[in-house]
Design an enzyme around this catalytic site. Structure first.
Site, PDB file in Angstrom:
ATOM      1  CG  HIS A 130      54.786  71.748  43.842  1.00 11.30           C
ATOM      2  ND1 HIS A 130      55.383  71.970  42.629  1.00 11.30           N
ATOM      3  CD2 HIS A 130      53.822  70.799  43.623  1.00 11.30           C
ATOM      4  CE1 HIS A 130      54.810  71.207  41.704  1.00 11.30           C
ATOM      5  NE2 HIS A 130      53.868  70.476  42.289  1.00 11.30           N
TER       6      HIS A 130
ATOM      7  CD1 TRP B 251      54.740  69.244  31.649  1.00 15.39           C
ATOM      8  CD2 TRP B 251      54.976  67.843  33.367  1.00 15.39           C
ATOM      9  NE1 TRP B 251      53.636  69.390  32.454  1.00 15.39           N
ATOM     10  CE2 TRP B 251      53.753  68.533  33.517  1.00 15.39           C
ATOM     11  CE3 TRP B 251      55.336  66.897  34.326  1.00 15.39           C
ATOM     12  CZ2 TRP B 251      52.898  68.319  34.590  1.00 15.39           C
ATOM     13  CZ3 TRP B 251      54.480  66.684  35.392  1.00 15.39           C
ATOM     14  CH2 TRP B 251      53.283  67.388  35.524  1.00 15.39           C
TER      15      TRP B 251
ATOM     16  CG  HIS C  38      54.407  69.748  37.846  1.00 18.70           C
ATOM     17  ND1 HIS C  38      53.281  70.540  37.699  1.00 18.70           N
ATOM     18  CD2 HIS C  38      54.222  69.056  39.003  1.00 18.70           C
ATOM     19  CE1 HIS C  38      52.454  70.325  38.711  1.00 18.70           C
ATOM     20  NE2 HIS C  38      53.009  69.431  39.520  1.00 18.70           N
TER      21      HIS C  38
ATOM     22  CB  VAL D  91      66.036  71.422  37.351  1.00 21.38           C
ATOM     23  CG1 VAL D  91      67.088  70.406  37.769  1.00 21.38           C
ATOM     24  CG2 VAL D  91      65.351  72.004  38.587  1.00 21.38           C
TER      25      VAL D  91
ATOM     26  CD  GLU E 164      51.222  68.787  46.188  1.00 17.75           C
ATOM     27  OE1 GLU E 164      51.616  69.965  46.042  1.00 17.75           O
ATOM     28  OE2 GLU E 164      50.588  68.186  45.311  1.00 17.75           O
TER      29      GLU E 164
END
Length: 741
Positions: free
Chosen positions: A285, A293, A291, A306, A282
């Site tokens: 984030h 994927w 995330h 990224v 967290e």
């Protein structure tokens, strides 16, 4: 403390001597003791002891709180992060504008990485944990809270032991994000705190509507979110593990929410989410990571923004086996060991270099105020720390060669009493600086009084383990070094005309040249003392021929008050100045007066206290120059040697001096010369002294007590001839050394 003015500040008196810095040669003859061998002393005269090894480590809807992390009936993570994010983009024009600006700034910052960073060492983020509890077990203990902080510090610094489970093909991606976390020590009103609030609530549970973040709805109000990372922990509903708010959302709801049974590693923490990784995820984030994927379902067209994370078709769960293939990413497959996937806690163990760059960009831009106070350049000296639980100590042997030992978090290398031989015949003790993790630069004077340099690049010593780079000069003082940013070094010496000379490494070359120096004026009776309190900022202090202190500074564009001029700061000093910076635009300066007491002055960001030329009296009868270290904002620890050759200590805790402004804590020992100290983490100190047998001795503060005892020491071997000269007269000592056969 009396004051007098005798250092003429005119350009005339600060006259250059063009012959003051010349070249020469340095012998690197090895005269004794090979690598790892202990130069034995005649026996210990101080208390023994052993060093302990360091310990490792209302509804579930899609409300406005940010990324939603849930466990379904199968105990699998699921997340509505992008659903919430897209909904907020649709509903809130100000959020849409903020996110566009943040992403533009992130891309620009990453493209400039290496050219600039607010955080030249490690970004340290103050944390407040709001414990919101309905039942006794939800009121998590301080031990459980600290276990979570410990996990974060291991995970974000890549010192977690389970990082060894990363498949070897991904090993080069593992990143030290250079971010550390500490429970706040001062609350928003300036009062001391343990960094934890506790709120009894009548609510049975909370969801994603941010009710836990407000006292009006049964939760706890945040502390200022531009100054603290707010973490709320309590009972969540609907299988919710936690959620975080991306940068750019409303400040009154900014922070991270974690289910109490997925928080930390002890107490109520329950498998498979019992290793603190929910909070690591967290905070990822919170620092602008998506995330892994790319949140496009099980397709292969999403992006986490990224570059070094493999394309991946949806989240992974449980503990997959390598390789886990998707999106035609054979042979290596998904990077399921990443903290931003959905695997169980034991399976997520790393951030990538690209993710670290993105988090750094976040801290350099939208969250710049969050960690600015705790991210100071690493001070130089014979003992330095470039990371948590890492210490490197350098001494001179009786053959005048450099010797090295290190603490790696578990043991001393090459052994507790052994030393690595590093060559040279040196006329000064080593001056060492760390400008980044796993990077060291060491400087000494050779028998020709020129400066010589060696460096550790993370894998080997350059130019070799016992070789040195010649850097020119004929120097009257030992070199002094500072670093204000990654791959940036500034080096200062006195020339034979007693003026200050300067050279610098800008990331690609030495300026003004490898063996040239910039003339900075002055007629000085002490080596220069230099400190950096932020990027592209240097403050330099010297003692003049009248024994007063003089000051000059680099503001990022020019030297003040001029290239060769100095600001007069008063005093009649028996020691060189010692300076430390515990925060941005904050300086503390210490000297020994002619009565052998300690004196102090400080810069608070707008003025010098008690005044530009006055000093605060701090008592003592000191026989060494002071050593000062800071382990956090508004914290100072001062060490000196007394007339009984014992070590003495005083400290500033943010509100007062302990044990009092003029009293000292007795710490035992029979010490020769100046003590040396370093701090590698909040509330952690390591102090080194030379005993009367010329061996090295060590003691440490672990946050609650001194070990091996308040007046005991750990014996570390060696026969040491130099551990940085201390004296009232470094220059005289250097001249004496030069005249010895």
């Amino acid at each position: 403390m009396a004051t007098s003015q005798g250092m003429n500040q005119s350009d005339d008196a600060m006259r250059p001597n063009t012959g003051g810095m010349r070249g020469g040669a340095m012998s690197t003859h090895m005269s004794a003791n090979g690598s790892g061998k202990e130069p034995k002393g005649p026996g210990a005269t101080m208390g023994g002891g052993t060093r302990p090894a360091s310990a490792g480590g209302g509804g579930g809807g899609t409300g406005p709180g940010g990324p939603l992390l849930e466990i379904g009936r199968s105990n699998r993570r699921t997340c509505a992060a992008q659903d919430v994010h897209r909904q907020r983009l649709t509903d809130d024009p100000s959020y849409r504008t903020a996110r566009a600006s943040i992403e533009n700034a992130t891309r620009a910052r990453i493209s400039q990485r290496g050219a600039y960073s607010r955080f030249s060492g490690v970004a340290r983020i103050p944390v407040v944990v709001h414990v919101v509890h309905n039942t006794g077990d939800q009121n998590v203990s301080m031990a459980q809270i600290q276990s979570q902080i410990d996990v974060l510090n291991r995970d974000f610094r890549a010192t977690n032991t389970d990082v060894s489970s990363v498949p070897s093909v991904f090993g080069n991606l593992v990143a030290d994000a250079r971010i550390e976390f500490h429970l706040a020590t001062t609350d928003p009103s300036g009062n001391p705190t343990d960094g934890v609030t506790r709120t009894q609530t009548s609510r049975a549970n909370f969801g994603t509507d941010d009710a836990i973040k407000s006292a009006a709805t049964g939760g706890a109000d945040p502390w200022p979110t531009d100054r603290y990372l707010n973490i709320w922990t309590g009972q969540l509903s609907g299988g919710l593990l936690g959620y975080a708010q991306f940068p750019g959302g409303p400040p009154e709801t900014d922070g991270v929410v974690i289910l109490h049974s997925a928080f930390g590693t002890t107490g109520t923490a329950t498998p498979p989410f019992h290793l603190g990784r929910t909070t690591t995820h967290e905070i990822g984030h919170f620092l602008n990571l998506f995330h892994i994927w790319g949140d496009d379902g099980d397709g292969c067209g999403g992006s986490d923004e990224v570059d070094d994370t493999p394309n991946q078709g949806g989240p992974n769960y449980g503990t997959p086996a390598f390789p886990k293939l998707s999106c035609n990413n054979a042979p290596n497959g998904d990077l399921f060991v990443n903290y931003m996937d959905y695997v169980d806690d034991p399976a997520m163990v790393m951030f990538t270099q690209g993710q670290a760059a993105r988090m750094e960009a976040c801290l350099d831009t939208v969250r710049a105020t969050l960690a600015s106070q705790g991210s100071q350049p690493v001070p130089a000296g014979p003992v330095v720390s470039w990371s948590s639980d890492r210490i490197d100590a350098f001494v001179l042997g009786t053959d005048r060669a450099v010797y090295h030992k290190w603490w790696d978090g578990a043991a001393w290398g090459p052994s507790v009493t052994g030393y690595e031989y590093m060559g040279g015949i040196c006329m000064s003790e080593p001056e060492v600086v760390a400008w980044g993790p796993n990077r060291l630069d060491a400087f000494v004077l050779g028998t020709d009084r020129a400066v010589y340099h060696k460096w550790w690049d993370g894998s080997q010593w350059g130019p070799s383990v016992d070789g040195y780079e010649y850097m020119g000069g004929v120097c009257l003082s030992p070199p002094r070094a500072a670093s204000w940013g990654p791959d940036r070094l500034d080096l200062f010496v006195l020339g034979t005309d007693s003026a200050v000379y300067h050279k610098w490494w800008d990331g690609s070359q030495w300026g003004p040249s490898i063996d040239g120096y910039e003339h900075l004026g002055g007629i000085c009776s002490s080596p220069p003392e230099v400190v950096a309190w932020g990027p592209n900022r240097l403050d330099l202090f010297v003692r003049g021929t009248d024994n007063a202190i003089y000051h000059k500074w680099w503001d990022g564009a020019q030297w003040g008050p001029s290239t060769t001029g100095y600001e007069y700061m008063g005093g009649v000093c028996a020691s060189p100045p010692t300076a430390v910076a515990w925060g941005e635009n904050r300086l503390d300066l210490f000297v020994i007066g002619t009565d052998h007491a300690l004196y102090h002055k400080w810069w608070d960001g707008s003025q010098w206290g008690p005044s530009l030329t006055d000093w605060e009296y701090m008592g003592g009868v000191c026989t060494s120059a002071p050593t000062v270290v800071s382990w956090g904002p508004d914290r100072l620890d001062v060490f000196v040697t007394g007339t009984d050759s014992a070590l003495y200590h005083k400290w500033w805790d943010g509100s007062q001096w302990g044990p009092s402004v003029t009293e000292w804590e007795h710490m035992g020992g029979v010490c020769v010369g100046q003590p040396r100290a370093t701090a590698w983490a909040e509330n952690r100190l390591d102090v080194f002294v030379t005993g009367s047998d010329s061996a090295l001795y060590h003691k440490w503060w672990d946050g609650s007590k001194w070990s091996p005892s308040v007046d005991g020491y750990e014996y570390m071997g060696g026969v040491i001839s130099g551990f940085r000269s201390t004296a009232p007269d470094d220059i005289s000592e250097l001249s004496n050394l030069a005249s010895r056969p």
